[in-house]
Design a protein around this motif. Structure first.
Motif, PDB file in Angstrom:
ATOM      1  N   SER A  49     -11.288   2.987  -5.196  1.00 55.00           N
ATOM      2  CA  SER A  49     -10.460   2.224  -6.128  1.00 55.00           C
ATOM      3  C   SER A  49      -8.997   2.637  -6.052  1.00 55.00           C
ATOM      4  O   SER A  49      -8.097   1.808  -6.211  1.00 55.00           O
ATOM      5  N   LEU A  50      -8.739   3.918  -5.795  1.00 51.84           N
ATOM      6  CA  LEU A  50      -7.367   4.402  -5.733  1.00 51.84           C
ATOM      7  C   LEU A  50      -6.611   3.770  -4.572  1.00 51.84           C
ATOM      8  O   LEU A  50      -5.528   3.204  -4.755  1.00 51.84           O
ATOM      9  N   SER A  51      -7.174   3.855  -3.371  1.00 51.23           N
ATOM     10  CA  SER A  51      -6.475   3.298  -2.215  1.00 51.23           C
ATOM     11  C   SER A  51      -6.388   1.780  -2.303  1.00 51.23           C
ATOM     12  O   SER A  51      -5.358   1.181  -1.961  1.00 51.23           O
ATOM     13  N   ARG A  52      -7.467   1.142  -2.751  1.00 50.31           N
ATOM     14  CA  ARG A  52      -7.432  -0.311  -2.899  1.00 50.31           C
ATOM     15  C   ARG A  52      -6.381  -0.718  -3.930  1.00 50.31           C
ATOM     16  O   ARG A  52      -5.587  -1.638  -3.695  1.00 50.31           O
ATOM     17  N   PRO A  57      -1.011  -4.670  -4.633  1.00 47.72           N
ATOM     18  CA  PRO A  57       0.225  -5.393  -4.945  1.00 47.72           C
ATOM     19  C   PRO A  57       1.135  -5.552  -3.735  1.00 47.72           C
ATOM     20  O   PRO A  57       1.761  -6.604  -3.558  1.00 47.72           O
ATOM     21  N   VAL A  58       1.218  -4.518  -2.907  1.00 45.96           N
ATOM     22  CA  VAL A  58       2.080  -4.594  -1.719  1.00 45.96           C
ATOM     23  C   VAL A  58       1.563  -5.661  -0.763  1.00 45.96           C
ATOM     24  O   VAL A  58       2.331  -6.507  -0.272  1.00 45.96           O
ATOM     25  N   ILE A  59       0.264  -5.633  -0.490  1.00 43.75           N
ATOM     26  CA  ILE A  59      -0.316  -6.618   0.427  1.00 43.75           C
ATOM     27  C   ILE A  59      -0.219  -8.025  -0.157  1.00 43.75           C
ATOM     28  O   ILE A  59       0.087  -8.994   0.556  1.00 43.75           O
ATOM     29  N   GLY A  60      -0.458  -8.166  -1.466  1.00 43.50           N
ATOM     30  CA  GLY A  60      -0.334  -9.475  -2.091  1.00 43.50           C
ATOM     31  C   GLY A  60       1.070 -10.031  -1.966  1.00 43.50           C
ATOM     32  O   GLY A  60       1.265 -11.206  -1.633  1.00 43.50           O
ATOM     33  N   SER A  61       2.076  -9.188  -2.203  1.00 40.56           N
ATOM     34  CA  SER A  61       3.463  -9.629  -2.087  1.00 40.56           C
ATOM     35  C   SER A  61       3.810  -9.994  -0.648  1.00 40.56           C
ATOM     36  O   SER A  61       4.452 -11.018  -0.382  1.00 40.56           O
ATOM     37  N   LEU A  62       3.361  -9.170   0.303  1.00 38.12           N
ATOM     38  CA  LEU A  62       3.637  -9.457   1.712  1.00 38.12           C
ATOM     39  C   LEU A  62       2.931 -10.733   2.174  1.00 38.12           C
ATOM     40  O   LEU A  62       3.458 -11.480   3.002  1.00 38.12           O
ATOM     41  N   SER A  63       1.735 -10.988   1.622  1.00 35.74           N
ATOM     42  CA  SER A  63       1.027 -12.209   2.013  1.00 35.74           C
ATOM     43  C   SER A  63       1.748 -13.456   1.525  1.00 35.74           C
ATOM     44  O   SER A  63       1.625 -14.522   2.130  1.00 35.74           O
ATOM     45  N   ASP A  64       2.509 -13.355   0.422  1.00 36.07           N
ATOM     46  CA  ASP A  64       3.326 -14.471  -0.020  1.00 36.07           C
ATOM     47  C   ASP A  64       4.439 -14.773   0.981  1.00 36.07           C
ATOM     48  O   ASP A  64       4.878 -15.915   1.115  1.00 36.07           O
ATOM     49  N   PHE A 335      -3.019  -8.129 -10.358  1.00 39.01           N
ATOM     50  CA  PHE A 335      -4.218  -8.419 -11.157  1.00 39.01           C
ATOM     51  C   PHE A 335      -5.387  -7.544 -10.695  1.00 39.01           C
ATOM     52  O   PHE A 335      -6.108  -6.942 -11.498  1.00 39.01           O
ATOM     53  N   ASN A 336      -5.561  -7.445  -9.389  1.00 35.83           N
ATOM     54  CA  ASN A 336      -6.646  -6.623  -8.863  1.00 35.83           C
ATOM     55  C   ASN A 336      -6.306  -5.138  -8.877  1.00 35.83           C
ATOM     56  O   ASN A 336      -7.214  -4.304  -8.851  1.00 35.83           O
ATOM     57  N   LEU A 337      -5.020  -4.799  -8.931  1.00 38.28           N
ATOM     58  CA  LEU A 337      -4.646  -3.402  -9.178  1.00 38.28           C
ATOM     59  C   LEU A 337      -5.159  -2.963 -10.540  1.00 38.28           C
ATOM     60  O   LEU A 337      -5.670  -1.838 -10.696  1.00 38.28           O
TER      61      LEU A 337
END
Length: 404
Positions: A49-52, A57-64, A335-337
């Motif tokens: 859960s920690l690494s995920r 948020p970083v991956i979500g922002s980059l995917s945008d 949200f998933n964070l």
């Protein structure tokens, strides 16, 4: 094209989560054979859960900004690799490191898939679209434990992780071949991730959504990681029986996702949030009182019912916030964070409670926390909406730049 994208994402998520669900009844048993205590079991889950959580948020922002396909295929490949590494672990420390790596891969799968569905959902149908993704998630996780218990009983624990690897590699190929390499959409100007997070934390409605997401996953460790240990003490218990209990909850959740998603689109979401959290809290408190397979399955069905009420509601809220304010990938990442933070917190608290007071108290504390925190979340959401925080983008405010 959008229909093909959604179908491919749903199928890939189902296959990937089927592979993930296979290891649910097996990993705690493997950890205990390596000498894991209750706290160590919690830490193994917390590492994931920690690494995920930190990466989402970083991956979500980059995917945008960069598109989503590359992240999705990378996450599936990492999950497949983890399935090959777990049987090689010879200590609890090795399992923790592998789970950290797995969490990094997980940050690229479900949040990115949710961002796909978030973008594709028309206004007023957010609950239905998020329900479709949740069906794939819960069907995969629900069917997986049954298969995992069957493979472990007949071919040993290592076979379970190998099957997980093969399933994830298959999903990797499916997405790689069938998804378009790039599909540009929604080119509005986007502010930075940290600025978006700052705006989120200044909105009571958004904070309430995150708090509810956090609270509803506190029970993951007691209900998933502790269950195999609890049932192992029953006469004649098997891995298949443990898988059936876990599957009953997740399949109940899956069956109800779409109809309850439609309900979330039409009914008062705050009322649904309170009803679902109360069902979940009661179920978690009562689980350690169950003493035979039929009663345990019944209680897990009730727990799945409560979750099925809640998940489309929270998903619909997240879609509204992402569409109008923060960007689909960024919102789903944060949200998933909140979910990962809840699993991490619940893992540590439940593990410590089990070691200090016993397993029963871990369930009691978790059930009470779910009800109290969700009640606070409902208050924040309602008060934010009454103050005008209805998710509408103000002129000049942050938008999103995303590409499917």
């Amino acid at each position: 094209m959008f229909n093909r994208i959604l179908v491919t994402v749903v199928v890939a998520v189902f296959i990937a989560l089927l592979g993930i669900g296979i290891i649910v009844p097996i990993l705690p048993v493997l950890a205990t054979t390596l000498g894991a205590s209750g706290f160590a079991l919690g830490l193994i889950t917390a590492a994931f859960s920690l690494s995920r959580g930190l990466c989402q948020p970083v991956i979500g922002s980059l995917s945008d900004r960069w598109g989503r396909k590359g992240f999705l295929v990378a996450g599936l490949f990492i999950y497949g690799l983890v399935g090959l590494l777990v049987p090689l672990a010879d200590s609890v420390a090795h399992l923790i490191v592998i789970r950290l790596f797995q969490g990094f891969g997980a940050a690229m799968i479900v949040p990115v898939a949710m961002a796909y569905a978030s973008f594709l959902s028309p206004p007023g149908e957010e609950g239905r679209y998020m329900g479709v993704i949740n069906v794939a998630v819960f069907c995969g996780i629900g069917c997986g434990p049954v298969l995992g218990g069957y493979f472990a009983d007949n071919w040993g624990m290592a076979s379970v992780f190998h099957v997980m690897a093969y399933l994830c590699f298959f999903a990797f190929i499916l997405v790689w071949v069938n998804m378009p390499s790039c599909c540009p959409v929604d080119r509005r100007q986007q502010v930075g991730l940290l600025e978006n997070i700052g705006l989120m934390l200044r909105r009571r409605r958004t904070v309430g959504i995150f708090l509810a997401r956090f609270a509803t996953v506190l029970m993951m460790v007691p209900t998933m990681a502790f269950l195999p240990v609890m049932m192992a003490g029953w006469p004649g218990s098997s891995g298949l029986q443990t898988g059936l209990v876990i599957a009953s909850r997740t399949l109940m959740n899956a069956v109800l996702q779409y109809p309850f998603g439609a309900l979330a689109d039409r009914f008062d979401k705050v009322v649904l949030l309170l009803c679902g959290s109360l069902c979940m809290g009661v179920a978690v408190v009562l689980i350690p009182s169950m003493t035979h397979l039929g009663a345990m399955i019944g209680m897990y069905l009730f727990l799945g019912f409560g979750e099925a009420v809640l998940w489309p509601v929270l998903g619909a809220y997240a879609v509204e916030e992402g569409r109008n304010l923060f960007g689909h990938g960024t919102m789903m990442g944060v949200f998933n964070l909140a979910m990962s933070a809840g699993v991490f917190t619940g893992a540590l608290l439940a593990g410590a409670s089990m070691d200090a007071l016993g397993m029963r108290h871990a369930f009691w504390a978790t059930g009470g926390a779910i009800v109290v925190l969700c009640a606070l979340a409902a208050y924040l959401i309602r008060s934010g909406e009454n103050a005008g925080e209805i998710g509408e983008k103000k002129a000049g405010g942050p938008g999103s730049s995303s590409s499917v």
